[in-house]
Design an enzyme around this catalytic site. Structure first.
Site, PDB file in Angstrom:
ATOM      1  N   GLU A   1     -84.636   4.848  43.075  1.00  0.00           N
ATOM      2  CA  GLU A   1     -84.387   5.011  41.625  1.00  0.00           C
ATOM      3  C   GLU A   1     -84.457   6.484  41.233  1.00  0.00           C
ATOM      4  O   GLU A   1     -84.857   6.817  40.117  1.00  0.00           O
ATOM      5  CB  GLU A   1     -85.413   4.229  40.785  1.00  0.00           C
TER       6      GLU A   1
ATOM      7  N   GLY B   1    -111.721   6.472  56.587  1.00  0.00           N
ATOM      8  CA  GLY B   1    -111.877   6.859  57.987  1.00  0.00           C
ATOM      9  C   GLY B   1    -110.966   6.007  58.871  1.00  0.00           C
ATOM     10  O   GLY B   1    -109.839   5.677  58.485  1.00  0.00           O
TER      11      GLY B   1
ATOM     12  N   ILE C   1     -79.933  -1.455  49.935  1.00  0.00           N
ATOM     13  CA  ILE C   1     -79.851  -2.346  48.779  1.00  0.00           C
ATOM     14  C   ILE C   1     -80.922  -3.445  48.849  1.00  0.00           C
ATOM     15  O   ILE C   1     -80.884  -4.316  49.732  1.00  0.00           O
ATOM     16  CB  ILE C   1     -78.434  -2.963  48.660  1.00  0.00           C
TER      17      ILE C   1
END
Ligand code: FAD
Length: 392
Positions: free
Chosen positions: A371, A347, A171
């Protein structure tokens, strides 16, 4: 070989900005300025230290970014395109900052505004708009976020109160929330409860050691016989459509947000490949690198046009949740692929936080998951096409 300057903005090849109204451009510019001057210098360090930058809350609030789509209650009532642009600019800084604003705006203030009583709106919305009260949204549980119908957290009526038991996982804002909008099963169906931080039996625990969204708080919440007065139940909605409607709004913001993260990565590699000389020529003069940069621009452009059209549909009241799922899937996939490729183009330097791609890349691992995961978004689109629910 000489390089001639492009007349086009490499981060906006189709000039989406020309489609914006003056007001929308103003919103974008003011958030962009805040992100460049105030947020970016803080976010990198906050990410490295695995801490949420509390010091930015008051500035975000002063700009009117908390509950920006709400009209009244101390909120500016901006349109959906403006909300999208806010998300885009914030996430250009860091997905953690955008997550804070998304959760507060779309997952906490929106359900209180849409489904709350007048008393709940008066109590929470102005304080949340000012950043004086923080909210969190608890839907996911440890047994599987993709399947919210398997919810175990439940509430039982006891006189005028409800007794809440269960737990929530992953949460955002969990340990700093003054008010947690918690979705729980009841005999009447799923309901939303505003659980206040000092209610006995409510505890939270931060999830440490994350390698993603390190500048955002993520927590587990526990409810042990928490007595919640009826006045704290959202009266306007029953059933999973309550939390799912919040997710549609938050997913919409994500479709714009991840464009910002991708733009930050492309911006970095355009600069880097122009300066980096290998085999006696700048990297940007090679065909392979140009194809990779062009592919990034193609993906960003596609994402921008999807979100712009989504915003227009939303502002016309014609948005369908399936359209949001398709855009969340497309845009998160585009952004994470761009961030990973940008990391590679840098790189060895690509593994350093001195360059933005690795931070965005790690953050986007959360954004593509929360979500609704990529698979969940694909299955929502699949259901739309076939009429068959393949989730089960
Ligand atoms: C940093 C962070 C912040 C978050 N913030 C919040 C918040 O504020 N509030 C909240 O409520 N939640 C929040 N979440 C939870 C998030 O929404 C869930 O993690 C997400 O929905 C996935 O649930 P899960 O982690 O339980 O994975 P699961 O549901 O267990 O999924 C595991 C895998 O199975 C796949 N899968 C699922 N169903 C199917 C299927 N039918 N067929 C094939 N594959 C399938 C998924 O795509 C995934 O790859 C947050 C998560 C993170 C990481």
């Amino acid at each position: 070989m000489t390089a001639s300057k492009s007349a086009l903005n490499p981060l906006d090849l189709f000039d989406v900005r020309s489609e914006l109204s003056d007001d929308e451009r103003m919103v974008q510019d003011s958030v962009a300025r805040f992100v460049d001057e105030q947020a970016i210098p803080v976010m990198r360090e906050a990410f490295e230290q695995h801490r949420f930058p509390h010091e930015l809350i008051s500035q975000v609030a002063e700009l009117g970014l908390l509950g920006s789509s709400i009209d009244g209650y101390g909120c500016p009532g901006l349109n959906s395109i403006s909300y999208g642009l806010i998300c885009q600019e914030l996430e250009r800084g860091d997905s953690g900052l955008r997550s804070f604003v998304s959760v507060q705006s779309s997952l906490v203030m929106f359900p209180i505004y849409a489904y709350g009583s007048e008393e709940q709106k008066q109590r929470w919305l102005p304080a949340m708009a000012k950043g004086e009260a923080i909210g969190c949204f608890g839907l996911t549980e440890s047994q599987g976020g993709s399947d919210p119908s398997n919810m175990k957290t439940h509430a039982k009526k006891d006189g005028d109160d409800w007794i809440l038991n269960g737990s929530k996982m992953w949460i955002t804002n969990g340990t700093i929330a003054d008010a947690a909008v918690i979705w729980a099963t009841t005999d009447e169906g799923v309901k939303g409860f505003i659980v206040e931080k000092d209610m006995p039996g409510f505890t939270s625990q931060e999830i440490d050691n994350k390698f993603s969204l390190r500048a955002s708080i993520t927590a587990a919440l526990f409810f042990d016989d928490v007595r919640v007065p009826s006045a704290n139940v959202l009266p306007g909605v029953t059933g999973l459509k309550g939390p799912l409607s919040c997710l549609t709004r938050a997913r919409y913001g994500i479709t714009w947000g991840v464009i910002g993260a991708a733009q930050a990565c492309l911006d970095e590699v355009i600069r880097y490949t122009g300066d980096r000389v290998l085999f006696n020529r700048p990297l940007s003069h090679t065909q392979a690198i140009q194809i990779r940069l062009a592919d990034m621009a193609r993906r960003i452009t596609t994402a921008q046009l999807l979100s712009l059209q989504l915003g227009r549909l939303k502002d016309r009241g014609e948005l369908h949740p399936t359209q949001v799922s398709l855009a969340k899937w497309n845009n998160c996939r585009a952004a994470i692929d761009i961030a990973r490729d940008a990391r590679d183009i840098l790189g060895g330097s690509g593994i350093s936080a001195e360059y933005v791609p690795i931070r965005h890349m790690l953050n986007l691992e959360s954004v593509i998951t929360y979500e609704g995961t990529e698979t969940v978004q694909q299955l929502i689109v699949g259901k739309e096409l076939t009429g068959v629910n393949a989730f089960g």
